[in-house]
Design an enzyme around this catalytic site. Structure first.
Site, PDB file in Angstrom:
ATOM      1  N   TYR A   1      54.830  19.792 109.473  1.00 42.84           N
ATOM      2  CA  TYR A   1      54.578  20.421 108.179  1.00 42.84           C
ATOM      3  C   TYR A   1      53.804  21.724 108.353  1.00 42.84           C
ATOM      4  O   TYR A   1      54.193  22.771 107.816  1.00 42.84           O
ATOM      5  CB  TYR A   1      53.805  19.455 107.276  1.00 42.84           C
ATOM      6  CG  TYR A   1      53.484  20.021 105.924  1.00 42.84           C
ATOM      7  CD1 TYR A   1      54.462  20.082 104.929  1.00 42.84           C
ATOM      8  CD2 TYR A   1      52.205  20.497 105.617  1.00 42.84           C
ATOM      9  CE1 TYR A   1      54.170  20.603 103.670  1.00 42.84           C
ATOM     10  CE2 TYR A   1      51.907  21.013 104.370  1.00 42.84           C
ATOM     11  CZ  TYR A   1      52.896  21.067 103.400  1.00 42.84           C
ATOM     12  OH  TYR A   1      52.612  21.593 102.161  1.00 42.84           O
TER      13      TYR A   1
ATOM     14  N   SER B   1      51.545  27.040 102.284  1.00 42.01           N
ATOM     15  CA  SER B   1      50.426  26.103 102.180  1.00 42.01           C
ATOM     16  C   SER B   1      49.284  26.649 103.016  1.00 42.01           C
ATOM     17  O   SER B   1      49.515  27.380 103.991  1.00 42.01           O
ATOM     18  CB  SER B   1      50.830  24.720 102.700  1.00 42.01           C
ATOM     19  OG  SER B   1      49.706  23.871 102.850  1.00 42.01           O
TER      20      SER B   1
END
Length: 260
Positions: A166, A149
């Site tokens: 995350y 990401s």
């Protein structure tokens, strides 16, 4: 010398896509299948897998599904074993299964940290290890695509998201990709990463609602967020012989957000 069409073809190839029942995973499974690969998708919920398989088959793709929770070590081995039984071997592995958690760093639950880390990086390690040992290394061929990401490339702008675990896990995926590429190159296995920006998905729904699609789009040089086609090209490049001399790389597919 092969043509460009032949280099990008996946006819006769096989693929396992984790987190493949919806969103980005389903988009990538579509791309692989549309180029001729036989695909097995996996996620936790059988009902979502059944719906996804029906969708893929409606597009003429040879697809089947295996339900598995990749946060559970034993289920990783079962998934890989069953996928190899169905496919004969695994040429392409897309590690897409993942989770997120929003919380201020000072109050982030340890249990939530462990949940995100176990699925987002430990799960990728275990699936890659099993597929490598059981299929790719013995056959001296493989294409591994890890989904990281742009959150793994930078922190969050102040006052926006609070996703410490995350972001940390996705940064780990990027260096996992580099390191595994260095080790497994001798087996003719390429290992690359795609770093998506904002795409509509179940995981990003809360952020898109809180910040707004228009606001996020304004932060991208291309003036938009991702759609249901934007990962297809990168996926096929890394999965096919068109990308056979590319390994250890992370490609941001984010409308230019990470470039400015």
């Amino acid at each position: 010398m092969r043509t460009v069409q032949e280099l990008f073809s996946l006819a006769g190839r096989t693929a396992l896509v984790t987190g493949g029942s919806r969103g980005l995973g389903l988009q990538m499974a579509e791309a692989l299948g549309e180029q001729g690969a036989k695909v097995v998708i996996s996620s936790r919920k059988q009902s979502e897998l059944d719906e996804a398989c029906a969708h893929l088959k409606s597009r003429g793709i040879d697809a089947s599904a295996i339900a598995a929770d990749l946060s559970q070590d034993a289920q990783v081995q079962v998934l890989v074993g069953q996928a190899i039984e169905r496919l004969g071997h695994i040429d392409i592995l897309v590690n897409n299964a993942g989770a997120s958690w929003g919380s201020p760093a000072e109050d982030h639950p340890v249990e939530a940290w462990d949940k995100v880390m176990n699925l987002n990086i430990r799960g990728i390690f275990l699936v890659s290890q099993a597929v490598g040992k059981l299929s790719m290394i013995p056959r001296k061929y493989g294409r591994i695509i890890n989904i990281s990401s742009i959150a793994g490339l930078a922190g969050n702008p102040a006052g926006t998201m609070q996703t410490l675990a995350y972001n940390t896990s996705k940064a780990a995926v990027i260096n996992f990709t580099r390191t595994l590429a260095g080790e497994w190159g001798r087996y003719n296995i390429t290992v690359n990463s795609i770093a998506p920006g904002f795409f509509p998905s179940k995981m990003t729904k809360g952020v898109l609602e809180a910040i707004g699609v228009d606001q996020l789009a304004r932060g991208a040089p291309l003036g938009r967020i991702g759609d249901d086609e934007d990962l297809k090209g990168a996926t096929v490049l890394f999965a096919s012989d068109a990308g056979k001399h590319i390994t250890g790389q992370t490609l941001a597919v984010d409308g230019g957000v990470s470039a400015v």
